[in-house]
Design a protein around this motif. Structure first.
Motif, PDB file in Angstrom:
ATOM      1  N   THR A 171       0.836  -1.194   0.000  1.00 49.11           N
ATOM      2  CA  THR A 171       0.000   0.000   0.000  1.00 49.11           C
ATOM      3  C   THR A 171       0.873   1.247   0.000  1.00 49.11           C
ATOM      4  OG1 THR A 171      -0.138   0.415   2.391  1.00 49.11           O
ATOM      5  CG2 THR A 171      -1.644  -1.235   1.473  1.00 49.11           C
ATOM      6  N   ASP A 172       0.196   2.395   0.018  1.00 50.92           N
ATOM      7  CA  ASP A 172       0.888   3.676   0.106  1.00 50.92           C
ATOM      8  C   ASP A 172       0.803   4.251   1.521  1.00 50.92           C
ATOM      9  OD1 ASP A 172      -1.925   3.939  -0.538  1.00 50.92           O
ATOM     10  OD2 ASP A 172      -1.587   6.092  -0.596  1.00 50.92           O
ATOM     11  N   ARG A 173       0.565   3.392   2.516  1.00 49.54           N
ATOM     12  CA  ARG A 173       0.586   3.876   3.900  1.00 49.54           C
ATOM     13  C   ARG A 173       1.921   4.579   4.145  1.00 49.54           C
ATOM     14  NH1 ARG A 173      -0.761  -0.388   6.059  1.00 49.54           N
ATOM     15  NH2 ARG A 173      -2.857   0.119   6.813  1.00 49.54           N
ATOM     16  N   ALA A 174       1.875   5.778   4.714  1.00 53.54           N
ATOM     17  CA  ALA A 174       3.086   6.571   4.928  1.00 53.54           C
ATOM     18  C   ALA A 174       3.217   6.903   6.408  1.00 53.54           C
ATOM     19  CB  ALA A 174       3.043   7.850   4.090  1.00 53.54           C
ATOM     20  N   ARG A 175       4.171   6.262   7.057  1.00 54.89           N
ATOM     21  CA  ARG A 175       4.380   6.479   8.490  1.00 54.89           C
ATOM     22  C   ARG A 175       5.867   6.599   8.793  1.00 54.89           C
ATOM     23  NH1 ARG A 175       0.190   6.053  11.852  1.00 54.89           N
ATOM     24  NH2 ARG A 175      -1.777   5.273  11.004  1.00 54.89           N
TER      25      ARG A 175
ATOM     26  N   ASN B 106      15.706   4.959  21.156  1.00 49.25           N
ATOM     27  CA  ASN B 106      15.172   4.884  22.509  1.00 49.25           C
ATOM     28  C   ASN B 106      16.217   4.177  23.364  1.00 49.25           C
ATOM     29  OD1 ASN B 106      13.813   4.608  24.892  1.00 49.25           O
ATOM     30  ND2 ASN B 106      12.069   3.481  24.062  1.00 49.25           N
ATOM     31  N   GLY B 107      17.039   4.955  24.049  1.00 46.51           N
ATOM     32  CA  GLY B 107      18.113   4.369  24.846  1.00 46.51           C
ATOM     33  C   GLY B 107      19.140   3.691  23.976  1.00 46.51           C
ATOM     34  N   ARG B 108      19.269   2.378  24.140  1.00 45.68           N
ATOM     35  CA  ARG B 108      20.239   1.589  23.379  1.00 45.68           C
ATOM     36  C   ARG B 108      19.597   0.862  22.206  1.00 45.68           C
ATOM     37  NH1 ARG B 108      25.275   0.518  25.533  1.00 45.68           N
ATOM     38  NH2 ARG B 108      25.716   1.625  27.484  1.00 45.68           N
ATOM     39  N   VAL B 109      18.411   1.269  21.829  1.00 46.08           N
ATOM     40  CA  VAL B 109      17.688   0.663  20.709  1.00 46.08           C
ATOM     41  C   VAL B 109      17.481   1.720  19.630  1.00 46.08           C
ATOM     42  CG1 VAL B 109      15.589  -0.537  19.991  1.00 46.08           C
ATOM     43  CG2 VAL B 109      16.520  -0.909  22.292  1.00 46.08           C
ATOM     44  N   LEU B 110      17.829   1.369  18.390  1.00 48.29           N
ATOM     45  CA  LEU B 110      17.710   2.296  17.265  1.00 48.29           C
ATOM     46  C   LEU B 110      16.946   1.646  16.123  1.00 48.29           C
ATOM     47  CD1 LEU B 110      21.195   2.643  18.098  1.00 48.29           C
ATOM     48  CD2 LEU B 110      20.392   4.828  17.250  1.00 48.29           C
ATOM     49  N   LEU B 111      16.459   2.487  15.220  1.00 44.56           N
ATOM     50  CA  LEU B 111      15.740   2.018  14.037  1.00 44.56           C
ATOM     51  C   LEU B 111      16.403   2.538  12.773  1.00 44.56           C
ATOM     52  CD1 LEU B 111      12.063   2.826  15.110  1.00 44.56           C
ATOM     53  CD2 LEU B 111      13.274   0.651  15.406  1.00 44.56           C
ATOM     54  N   ALA B 112      16.295   1.761  11.694  1.00 47.73           N
ATOM     55  CA  ALA B 112      16.798   2.191  10.390  1.00 47.73           C
ATOM     56  C   ALA B 112      15.970   1.519   9.304  1.00 47.73           C
ATOM     57  CB  ALA B 112      18.278   1.845  10.229  1.00 47.73           C
ATOM     58  N   GLY B 113      15.949   2.133   8.128  1.00 46.50           N
ATOM     59  CA  GLY B 113      15.228   1.557   7.002  1.00 46.50           C
ATOM     60  C   GLY B 113      13.727   1.564   7.214  1.00 46.50           C
ATOM     61  N   ASP B 114      13.038   0.547   6.674  1.00 46.36           N
ATOM     62  CA  ASP B 114      11.578   0.493   6.747  1.00 46.36           C
ATOM     63  C   ASP B 114      11.073   0.382   8.175  1.00 46.36           C
ATOM     64  OD1 ASP B 114      11.485   0.677   4.030  1.00 46.36           O
ATOM     65  OD2 ASP B 114      10.949  -1.419   3.667  1.00 46.36           O
ATOM     66  N   ALA B 115      11.900  -0.040   9.104  1.00 46.10           N
ATOM     67  CA  ALA B 115      11.490  -0.057  10.509  1.00 46.10           C
ATOM     68  C   ALA B 115      11.265   1.359  11.020  1.00 46.10           C
ATOM     69  CB  ALA B 115      12.552  -0.756  11.365  1.00 46.10           C
ATOM     70  N   ALA B 116      11.934   2.335  10.412  1.00 41.73           N
ATOM     71  CA  ALA B 116      11.827   3.729  10.835  1.00 41.73           C
ATOM     72  C   ALA B 116      10.841   4.529   9.998  1.00 41.73           C
ATOM     73  CB  ALA B 116      13.202   4.405  10.787  1.00 41.73           C
ATOM     74  N   HIS B 117      10.556   4.062   8.774  1.00 39.89           N
ATOM     75  CA  HIS B 117       9.679   4.822   7.881  1.00 39.89           C
ATOM     76  C   HIS B 117       9.155   3.927   6.776  1.00 39.89           C
ATOM     77  CE1 HIS B 117      13.575   4.717   5.929  1.00 39.89           C
ATOM     78  NE2 HIS B 117      14.071   5.488   6.868  1.00 39.89           N
ATOM     79  N   ILE B 118       7.887   4.054   6.457  1.00 38.39           N
ATOM     80  CA  ILE B 118       7.294   3.292   5.360  1.00 38.39           C
ATOM     81  C   ILE B 118       6.514   4.239   4.454  1.00 38.39           C
ATOM     82  CG2 ILE B 118       7.142   1.134   6.646  1.00 38.39           C
ATOM     83  CD1 ILE B 118       4.141   1.739   7.037  1.00 38.39           C
ATOM     84  N   HIS B 119       6.420   3.880   3.186  1.00 43.69           N
ATOM     85  CA  HIS B 119       5.682   4.664   2.203  1.00 43.69           C
ATOM     86  C   HIS B 119       5.495   3.777   0.990  1.00 43.69           C
ATOM     87  CE1 HIS B 119       9.432   5.216  -0.103  1.00 43.69           C
ATOM     88  NE2 HIS B 119       9.995   5.297   1.086  1.00 43.69           N
ATOM     89  N   SER B 120       4.789   4.242  -0.004  1.00 41.91           N
ATOM     90  CA  SER B 120       4.599   3.440  -1.204  1.00 41.91           C
ATOM     91  C   SER B 120       5.922   3.328  -1.961  1.00 41.91           C
ATOM     92  CB  SER B 120       3.542   4.074  -2.117  1.00 41.91           C
ATOM     93  OG  SER B 120       4.123   5.061  -2.944  1.00 41.91           O
ATOM     94  N   PRO B 121       6.099   2.262  -2.732  1.00 39.11           N
ATOM     95  CA  PRO B 121       7.350   2.103  -3.490  1.00 39.11           C
ATOM     96  C   PRO B 121       7.412   2.931  -4.761  1.00 39.11           C
ATOM     97  CG  PRO B 121       5.923   0.222  -3.881  1.00 39.11           C
ATOM     98  CD  PRO B 121       5.229   1.072  -2.834  1.00 39.11           C
ATOM     99  N   LEU B 122       6.461   3.819  -4.983  1.00 40.76           N
ATOM    100  CA  LEU B 122       6.480   4.650  -6.186  1.00 40.76           C
ATOM    101  C   LEU B 122       7.782   5.450  -6.258  1.00 40.76           C
ATOM    102  CD1 LEU B 122       2.833   6.033  -6.070  1.00 40.76           C
ATOM    103  CD2 LEU B 122       3.728   4.308  -7.643  1.00 40.76           C
ATOM    104  N   GLY B 123       8.485   5.288  -7.348  1.00 40.71           N
ATOM    105  CA  GLY B 123       9.740   6.018  -7.520  1.00 40.71           C
ATOM    106  C   GLY B 123      10.943   5.316  -6.925  1.00 40.71           C
ATOM    107  N   GLY B 124      10.741   4.196  -6.233  1.00 41.32           N
ATOM    108  CA  GLY B 124      11.863   3.405  -5.737  1.00 41.32           C
ATOM    109  C   GLY B 124      12.729   4.107  -4.705  1.00 41.32           C
ATOM    110  N   GLN B 125      12.112   4.891  -3.801  1.00 38.74           N
ATOM    111  CA  GLN B 125      12.890   5.658  -2.834  1.00 38.74           C
ATOM    112  C   GLN B 125      13.226   4.878  -1.567  1.00 38.74           C
ATOM    113  OE1 GLN B 125      13.812   9.155  -3.218  1.00 38.74           O
ATOM    114  NE2 GLN B 125      13.316   8.697  -5.331  1.00 38.74           N
ATOM    115  N   GLY B 126      12.476   3.819  -1.254  1.00 36.19           N
ATOM    116  CA  GLY B 126      12.625   3.159   0.042  1.00 36.19           C
ATOM    117  C   GLY B 126      13.995   2.559   0.294  1.00 36.19           C
ATOM    118  N   LEU B 127      14.503   1.795  -0.660  1.00 31.51           N
ATOM    119  CA  LEU B 127      15.812   1.173  -0.500  1.00 31.51           C
ATOM    120  C   LEU B 127      16.882   2.238  -0.311  1.00 31.51           C
ATOM    121  CD1 LEU B 127      17.860  -1.170  -0.642  1.00 31.51           C
ATOM    122  CD2 LEU B 127      17.812  -0.933  -3.135  1.00 31.51           C
TER     123      LEU B 127
END
Length: 510
Positions: free
Chosen positions: A277-281, A288-309
Motif C-alpha cells: 500500500t501507500d501507507r506513509a508512516r 530509545n536508549g540503546r535501541v535504534l531504528l533504520a530503514g523500513d522499521a523507521a519509515h514506510i511509504h509506497s514504493p512509487l519512484g523506488g525511494q525506500g531502498l
C-alpha cells in the motif's frame, strides 16, 4: 558472549549497516527471521530497484559498486547521436522524465568521472554482494531466528530469539515495515493511512496482447506491464484488500485486472503475487536508549519512484560510523543524536514525495487536472532537472549550520594529479582532511586522531576553487574553507571526531 551490536534483519539495510560497523572494528550479529535469503519476488523484474546518487556513492566509497552487474546498463545522462531523441530516466506518478531534458550543469559539484547519477540493481544481487562482504568482515548471520522480544537495561540489551538469548550493547531494528523492534521498543509511528492496494505479480496470460506495455493510468486505477506476465496494479480501495490478509487468487486477480485495464484479458495461471500500500508512516524518534531504528522499521511509504531502498541505505551510512564511535568511546557529546536530526528530515521529504504522487494518480477530476500540470512542468528543462534531482537524491543536504553550499552534501569525487580519486581514500571508513594547500599543520592535526582522520595533501586536477575540505566517514562534507577561515577548522573537527588523541599542533593558518 556479549556483542557490540545486534541487528534485526538481513535485508540490504541491515547488511550494509553491519558492514559499516564491522569496518569500524565492532562485533556484529544479525538475526534474520527468514530461513533462506532467496525470495521468488526478488527474482522478478519488480525485484529490480533504482539506486540513487547517494546509494551509488556509498557503494563506491566502500569498494562494492564494481561488484554489481546490472548497473552497467544505465549510464550518466547524455545525448546519443543516432538514437531516439528521448531516453527515459525515471518517473513521477507515472509521468516519464527523459535524460535529454535534464540540465546537469545545475549540479556544479558533479565532477567528470564521478559515479553515475542513477543505476539499477536486482535486490537479490545487492543482498548477495552485501552478504558476502559482511561475512568476509566477520559479521555473524543467524537465519531462521526472528527476534521475539528484548529487555533494555543500563549497560545493554538482552534479546530473545526463539529459545535462545543474546546480550548486546546496542540493538538496531532493520526488520522492515512490521518491525518487532519498533513495536516492542516504545516508538511512536505517526503518519497517514493508504489510498490504494498495490499488487506485484507474475502470471501467465492467455492473451497478453490485450494489455498495453508500460505504465497505464486508467479511470479505475493503474496497471504496468514490463513484459508479458509481469504486472503491477494499483486499486484505489483505501488499502482494504491489503489489510484483509486475503490470498491473491487467479479469479480475484483476473477480475481486478479486467476492471482496471478495461479489457477481457484472461489469466491462465498465477505464479507469485504480493500486495502493498501507500501507507506513509515515520517513527517520531529513531532512538530509545540503546535501541535504534533504520530503514523500513523507521519509515514506510509506497514504493512509487523506488525511494525506500535508497532511504534505508542512507540511514545505514549515516548511523554506522556514529554508532561505532560511540561504542569505542571516541564520539563527541551528542554525535549519535545527529543520526535522527539529519535523517528524519530526509525521510519526511520522501514520505511527502510519495504522497504527492498518489494525489495526482487518482481517478478524480482534481487529480487529472494536477497530473496535466505536473506533466507540463516535467516536460520543461528546469522541471525535468528538478524532478531528476529529487529522484536521484542530488538535492539531499544535511543542515550542519554552515552556509557553504557544499557543506552537508556528499563530497565530489576529486581526481588527483597522480591519477587516483578521493573515493579510493573512503574505502576504510575514515574521515578525510582534504588539503589542497599541503599544509604540514593540517597533517599534524589529522595525525593526532590516531588513524581516525586521514590527511591528504595531493593536488587535484579540478579543486572547484576550494582549499581545504573536511569529509566525514559517511562522505558528507563537514567543512569547506579558505585560508582566512582556517581557524574554524579545529572546532569543526572536534565537533565530529571528538578530542584529539595526540598533542595538538596550534593552527596558525600560514
Amino acid at each position: 558472549m556479549n556483542t557490540d551490536v545486534i541487528i534485526a534483519g538481513a535485508g540490504p539495510v541491515g547488511l550494509f549497516l553491519a558492514c559499516e560497523l564491522a569496518l569500524a572494528q565492532c562485533s556484529v550479529l544479525i538475526l534474520e527471521k527468514e530461513a533462506q535469503p532467496d525470495s521468488p519476488l526478488k527474482q522478478l523484474p519488480f525485484g529490480i530497484r533504482g539506486l540513487s546518487s547517494p546509494t551509488i556513492t556509498a557503494l563506491y566509497h566502500r569498494g562494492m559498486l564494481h561488484q554489481l552487474e546490472l548497473h552497467k546498463h544505465m549510464k550518466q545522462p547524455h545525448s546519443i547521436p543516432g538514437q531516439p531523441p528521448k531516453k527515459p530516466a525515471g518517473h513521477f506518478a507515472g509521468i516519464t522524465l527523459n535524460y535529454e531534458d535534464i540540465d546537469t550543469s545545475q549540479w556544479p559539484y558533479q565532477l567528470p568521472g564521478a559515479p553515475d547519477f542513477g543505476m539499477m540493481s536486482e535486490m537479490h544481487e545487492l543482498e548477495t554482494v552485501l552478504t558476502k562482504r559482511a561475512i568476509e568482515m566477520g559479521v555473524q548471520i543467524h537465519r531462521g531466528l526472528p527476534i521475539t522480544g528484548f529487555t533494555q537495561h543500563q549497560d545493554g540489551v538482552t534479546v530473545q530469539a526463539g529459545d535462545q538469548t543474546f546480550t548486546t550493547n546496542w540493538l538496531v531494528g532493520c526488520d522492515g515495515s512490521r518491525s518487532v523492534v519498533r513495536k516492542q521498543g516504545g516508538f511512536e509511528f505517526a503518519g497517514t493511512e493508504p489510498e490504494f492496494t498495490g499488487y506485484s505479480c507474475k502470471v501467465v496470460l492467455q492473451d497478453p496482447e490485450k494489455l498495453r506495455p508500460g505504465r497505464n493510468v486508467m479511470p479505475t486505477g493503474m496497471y504496468f506491464q514490463s513484459q508479458p506476465g509481469y504486472l503491477l496494479l494499483q486499486d484505489f480501495d483505501g488499502g482494504a484488500f491489503h489489510s484483509s490478509d486475503k490470498p491473491v487468487t487467479v479469479a480475484y486477480l483476473q477480475t481486478l485486472l479486467r476492471r482496471i485495464a478495461e479489457t477481457d484479458v484472461t489469466i491462465s495461471s498465477l505464479e507469485v503475487a504480493t500486495t502493498w500500500t501507500d501507507r506513509a508512516r515515520q517513527a517520531t524518534a529513531y532512538r530509545n536508549g540503546r535501541v535504534l531504528l533504520a530503514g523500513d522499521a523507521a519509515h514506510i511509504h509506497s514504493p512509487l519512484g523506488g525511494q525506500g531502498l535508497n532511504l534505508g541505505i542512507g540511514d545505514a551510512m549515516n548511523l554506522g560510523w556514529k554508532l561505532a564511535a560511540t561504542i569505542h568511546g571516541t564520539a563527541p557529546a551528542g554525535l549519535l543524536d545527529t543520526y535522527f536530526t539529519e535523517r528524519h528530515p530526509i525521510g519526511a521529504k520522501v514520505l511527502d514525495w510519495s504522497r504527492a504522487q498518489v494525489a495526482i494518480m487518482q481517478a478524480t477530476p482534481a487529480s487529472r487536472a494536477l497530473n496535466a500540470i505536473f506533466r507540463d512542468l516535467i516536460n520543461t528543462r528546469d522541471g525535468a532537472t528538478y524532478f531528476a534531482g529529487r529522484i536521484w537524491g542530488i538535492h539531499n543536504r544535511y543542515d550542519l549550520g554552515d552556509s557553504h553550499p557544499l557543506v552537508g552534501r556528499i563530497v565530489p569525487d576529486f581526481e588527483f594529479e597522480d591519477g587516483t580519486r578521493l573515493g579510493e581514500l573512503m574505502q576504510d571508513g575514515k574521515g578525510v582532511l582534504l588539503d589542497f594547500t599541503a599544509n604540514s599543520q593540517f597533517k599534524s592535526i589529522a595525525a593526532g586522531y590516531n588513524g581516525r582522520l586521514l590527511h591528504t595533501g595531493k593536488a587535484a586536477i579540478d579543486r572547484l576553487g576550494l582549499s581545504v575540505i573536511l569529509v566525514r566517514p559517511d562522505g558528507i562534507v563537514a567543512w569547506a574553507g579558505e585560508p582566512a577561515t582556517f581557524q574554524e577548522l579545529p572546532e569543526v573537527i572536534f565537533r565530529w571526531f571528538g578530542n584529539i588523541e595526540h598533542e595538538e599542533v596550534p593552527l596558525t593558518g600560514n
